[in-house]
Each structure stands twice: as C-alpha cells, then as structure tokens.
Design an enzyme around this catalytic site. Structure first.
Site, PDB file in Angstrom:
ATOM      1  CG  HIS A  53      32.442  16.452  25.533  1.00 38.07           C
ATOM      2  ND1 HIS A  53      32.973  17.324  26.458  1.00 38.07           N
ATOM      3  CD2 HIS A  53      32.566  17.087  24.338  1.00 38.07           C
ATOM      4  CE1 HIS A  53      33.383  18.422  25.863  1.00 38.07           C
ATOM      5  NE2 HIS A  53      33.165  18.299  24.574  1.00 38.07           N
ATOM      6  CG  ASP A  95      33.494  16.910  29.801  1.00 37.35           C
ATOM      7  OD1 ASP A  95      33.639  15.871  29.118  1.00 37.35           O
ATOM      8  OD2 ASP A  95      33.338  18.036  29.288  1.00 37.35           O
ATOM      9  N   GLY A 172      35.762  21.997  18.849  1.00 35.06           N
ATOM     10  CA  GLY A 172      37.147  21.580  18.606  1.00 35.06           C
ATOM     11  C   GLY A 172      38.082  22.067  19.689  1.00 35.06           C
ATOM     12  CB  SER A 174      35.847  20.098  23.747  1.00 32.42           C
ATOM     13  OG  SER A 174      34.685  20.869  23.892  1.00 32.42           O
ATOM     14  CG  LEU A 225      25.958   9.863  51.151  1.00 31.06           C
ATOM     15  CD1 LEU A 225      25.889  11.252  51.760  1.00 31.06           C
ATOM     16  CD2 LEU A 225      26.131   8.819  52.240  1.00 31.06           C
ATOM     17  N   GLY A 226      22.679   8.562  48.149  1.00 27.05           N
ATOM     18  CA  GLY A 226      21.283   8.438  47.755  1.00 27.05           C
ATOM     19  C   GLY A 226      20.432   9.588  48.240  1.00 27.05           C
TER      20      GLY A 226
END
Length: 320
Positions: A53, A95, A172, A174, A225-226
């Site tokens: 991000h 992430d 900051g 992150s 897989l769904g």
C-alpha cells in the site's frame, strides 16, 4: 548485578545500530500522488522490502516499466545516502512489495521467522514515522495469529498470522522492520490500529515464497476455488477418527467457479485437500498457491452423513 533497565536499553541500542542502516525512508510516485513510508534492504544486490500500500502502483508498474519512464521513487538511508528505486512487483493481497535500488545500498538486514515468536517477547520497530528518518520504538508482541483483511479490486483476502505489537507505530512506519532482540526482521509494519496497537505482516515461509515470486515475476499467482468458508466443528465420531476437532464448512460456492463445476455445495464440510488436513479457512487459503493452478486436487468432504471425495481443478485467481 546489571540493572534490568540497562539490559533492556542495551538490547534496543544494539538492534537500532544493526538494523537502522538497512531501513530507508521511501518516497514513491503513485496514481494518487506521492506515497511515503519505509523499506528494508534484504539482499546484497539491492532488493528492498516494503508494504504494497506504500507503493500503491507497484502491481501496475513493474521495474521494467519504471525503467522506461524514470525511477518510481527514492530511498534515503540513515547515513545520508540515497538511491532511486524501481518497483519490481507488489502484491496487495499480502500487502508486500519488492523494490530494487539503482545505486548502492547499505548491508542488508537479516530476515527471521515469525513462527518462533512468543507473546510478551521484546520487539523493536524501525522506520520513518511522520517522515522522521531512522526512528526506533520498542515494545512487546501483544498477540499472535491476528488476521488482516486486504483487497485488490473486487478480490478480498485475509492475511493470517499477523503480529500485534504495542511498539509505537505512526504513519510512515509502514514497510519498516519489526525486529527481535537478535536483530532478525520478523515482521513488516503495515497498520496502525490505534494507540498502543500496531500490526505487522509476519516474515515466514509464506512471505519468503511471495518475495521470491515478486523478485522473479513481478507478481504473485494464486489458485482460485470459488468458495467462501468458515471454521466448523466436526461431528464427534469424525473428530475421534481424524484426531482433530474442526474442519472448513463451505458457506458459499460460486456456481461457475472450479468448486461449483466440480460438484461442491454450500454446507459441505471440507476435511482435507490433496491429503493435507484443513481446520481453518486459512489452511485452505494457504494451499491455493501457484503450484495448484490447473492441477487436479482431491477434496474430502463430509456431506449428509457420508465422506465424499471430489476432484477440483483450481484456476488462476484474476484480480479485477
């Protein structure tokens, strides 16, 4: 006898001296303007680890693309040196992102294994909160096994085994390092959840596979897989037979998905996938790797009082 506070201070000081040089203050150009955060050098040849991000556009702008139009950002180190960086790849669903410096970098930090952590263990956060380069805060592991939802377009995934810490984190931080007393990076600081509550993506076997894929291909491929699932208790006789108390109940099966085409149904209780026991949705999620795309998998499910084996062929997860 050594004063306990002196011993504590010596540990934090040693961690700061060892790891801070490898942690950069990061500024990256994104579609919404300039992103800022931290990044950690983790290889001798200039690869840096940060949060997806922070770079934001990494999944759309690879290192090769950045190279045509100029570097994606700038990494500044505690010793005053700096280097332009390219986004090699980003994976919003974990992430995590990988950058590569165009110039020289300090010696890399050593990656550890968050699986060895214990609640109450001393950890040190190294990063650049509010743009203050080379900041260090210390605290403990407040909890382990937290979950953090992530999103890429319409696709939602949960990061498992997230580390909770009370080491002070601010915007900051992150992409910065969460470090143990032996100077090993065990987490990537990713979220400020409130006063005295921060979260970090763990550095573990799964993380290393993601980093390797980003370095090699610039992206992470996952199987699909769904299904939507939840943890559910096994009937007593199954719990005794399989030696565990829980399986994964399918709450929803997308009709046109691999699971739907294979004949899985809502309310099926999944016990194993390809011979691997599954007791939580995270267990099922971890098996949906690049290696299982297009590969027939046998799922053993409990359905209406009977054990049923279903063959499913996962397809590649498309981020939309």
């Amino acid at each position: 006898m050594q004063d306990p506070l002196d011993a504590y201070s010596q540990v934090v000081t040693r961690v700061a001296a060892t790891v801070s040089p490898a942690v950069a203050s990061l500024r990256v150009l994104t579609p919404r303007g300039e992103g800022a955060g931290s990044a950690v050098v983790f290889t001798d040849d200039g690869f840096l680890l940060t949060s997806a991000h922070v770079v934001d556009s990494g999944s759309r702008r690879t290192g090769r693309q950045a190279g045509r139009g100029g570097a994606a950002g700038l990494a500044e180190f505690a010793d005053g040196t700096h280097s332009e960086v390219d986004v090699i790849g980003a994976d919003p669903l974990s992430d995590l992102a990988v950058l590569r410096a165009r110039g020289g970098t300090p010696a890399p930090a050593t990656l550890g294994d968050a699986a060895t952590l214990s609640v109450g263990q001393l950890v040190v956060a190294v990063g650049n909160p509010l743009g203050l380069t080379g900041s260090v805060t210390a605290g403990v592991v407040s909890a382990l096994g937290r979950s953090l939802p992530t999103r890429a377009g319409a696709t939602v995934r949960v990061i498992d085994e997230v580390i909770q810490t009370d080491a002070a984190l601010n915007p900051g931080n992150s992409g910065g390092a969460l470090v143990t007393a032996d100077c090993h990076v065990v987490g990537v600081n990713t979220a400020v959840a409130g006063i005295g509550l921060g979260l970090a993506v763990p550095v573990n076997t799964t993380t290393r596979h993601i980093l390797a894929a980003l370095m090699r291909d610039g992206r992470v491929r996952r199987a699909y897989l769904g299904v939507a699932s939840t943890r559910a208790p096994l009937p007593p006789h199954l719990a005794e037979r399989f030696g565990r108390r829980h399986g994964v109940r399918l709450a929803e099966v997308v009709v046109s998905s691999p699971a739907g085409r294979a004949g899985l149904f809502a309310d099926d209780l999944v016990l194993s996938v390809a011979g691997q026991p599954v007791a939580t949705p995270g267990d099922l999620q971890r098996l949906m790797t690049e290696d299982t795309i297009g590969r027939p998998l046998e799922l053993t499910v409990w359905r209406r009082g009977a054990l049923v084996d279903v063959i499913v062929v996962p397809q590649e997860l498309a981020l939309t």
